[in-house]
Design an enzyme around this catalytic site. Structure first.
Site, PDB file in Angstrom:
ATOM      1  CE  LYS A  13      39.702  63.189  27.398  1.00 11.75           C
ATOM      2  NZ  LYS A  13      38.878  62.881  28.586  1.00 11.75           N
ATOM      3  CG  ASP A  70      36.624  57.866  31.306  1.00 10.49           C
ATOM      4  OD1 ASP A  70      37.676  58.511  31.505  1.00 10.49           O
ATOM      5  OD2 ASP A  70      36.511  56.673  31.653  1.00 10.49           O
ATOM      6  CB  SER A  71      38.191  58.859  25.639  1.00 11.27           C
ATOM      7  OG  SER A  71      38.963  59.931  26.138  1.00 11.27           O
ATOM      8  CE1 TYR A 155      48.948  54.593  25.499  1.00  7.98           C
ATOM      9  CE2 TYR A 155      46.992  55.869  26.035  1.00  7.98           C
ATOM     10  CZ  TYR A 155      48.035  55.077  26.434  1.00  7.98           C
ATOM     11  OH  TYR A 155      48.192  54.757  27.756  1.00  7.98           O
ATOM     12  CG  ASP A 156      45.890  60.639  18.408  1.00 11.10           C
ATOM     13  OD1 ASP A 156      45.090  59.713  18.612  1.00 11.10           O
ATOM     14  OD2 ASP A 156      45.569  61.846  18.482  1.00 11.10           O
ATOM     15  CG  HIS A 181      37.885  57.738  20.252  1.00 15.16           C
ATOM     16  ND1 HIS A 181      38.793  58.275  19.359  1.00 15.16           N
ATOM     17  CD2 HIS A 181      38.375  58.028  21.473  1.00 15.16           C
ATOM     18  CE1 HIS A 181      39.790  58.833  20.037  1.00 15.16           C
ATOM     19  NE2 HIS A 181      39.559  58.697  21.319  1.00 15.16           N
TER      20      HIS A 181
END
Ligand code: ITT
Length: 199
Positions: A13, A70-71, A155-156, A181
């Site tokens: 991130k 938060d993602s 998770y990419d 996102h």
């Protein structure tokens, strides 16, 4: 230049925000740089509440304008799981690879057309002396049957984008930042940050 705290312990991130918030009239600092090692409470039921809680917690400690997100990943065939539990899905000490494998195993009987999913991100900007603002972004795709690609994080490698014929881990970081996102939420947050810096 005023300082702005980027409150995340996730290096994937952090690397994305370095680019997404480039050129703003803020000196961007990390939790390490301001000597904070406490963990923010993050046990609310929504991305929005968790993002807000993280940003306000670190802003109170630092006295700085603070960004937190938060993602996570919502898989339709799993009723929206792992959602807010995305980072803890395969247990506390699991790696990105463990989480990917855990999810692939859960979906092993689900056919391709039912593997739709979305990534969601809520960015919270906590501003000392003012109310916290939140910005949301999402990115739709589906879960591949095996990992592909080296870019990104989390998770990419199993998040497949049908319109590009690639997983997010296979597209260039510039494209991820445009359509992800986090990229979409950050484009909205940028407008607020520009107004705060008077730029
Ligand atoms: P911070 O709270 O310190 O920011 P974290 O990793 O715990 O770090 P979250 O609670 O927001 O952050 O969890 C998000 C998880 O969702 C993350 O660990 C990944 O597993 C997944 N995730 C979020 N955004 C992603 C992305 O862009 N690509 C792949 N996986 C992502």
């Amino acid at each position: 230049m005023p300082r702005m705290l980027l409150a995340t312990t996730n290096r994937g991130k952090a690397a994305e925000y370095d680019v997404l918030f480039k050129g703003l009239d803020f000196e961007q600092v990390t939790l390490d740089q301001v000597g904070i090692n406490q963990e923010a409470p993050e046990n609310y039921p929504t991305f929005e509440e968790n993002a807000r809680s993280k940003a306000e917690f670190y802003s109170a400690l630092s006295g700085l304008i603070t960004i937190a997100d938060d993602s996570g990943l919502e898989v339709d065939a799993l009723g929206g799981e792992p959602g807010i539990r995305s980072s803890r899905y395969a247990g506390d000490n699991a790696t990105d690879t463990d989480r990917v494998n855990f999810l692939l195993n859960k979906l092993r009987h689900i056919p391709p057309e039912k593997r739709t999913a979305k990534f969601r991100c809520v960015i919270a900007v906590a501003i000392p002396g003012s109310s916290t603002k939140t910005f949301e972004g999402e990115c739709r795709g589906c879960i591949a049957v095996k990992p592909r690609g080296e870019n990104g994080f989390g998770y990419d490698p199993i998040f497949y984008l049908p319109e590009y014929g690639k997983t997010i881990a296979e597209v260039m970081p510039e494209l991820k930042n445009e359509i992800s996102h986090r990229g979409r939420a950050a484009q909205k947050a940028r407008t607020l940050l520009e107004s705060l810096s008077g730029h």
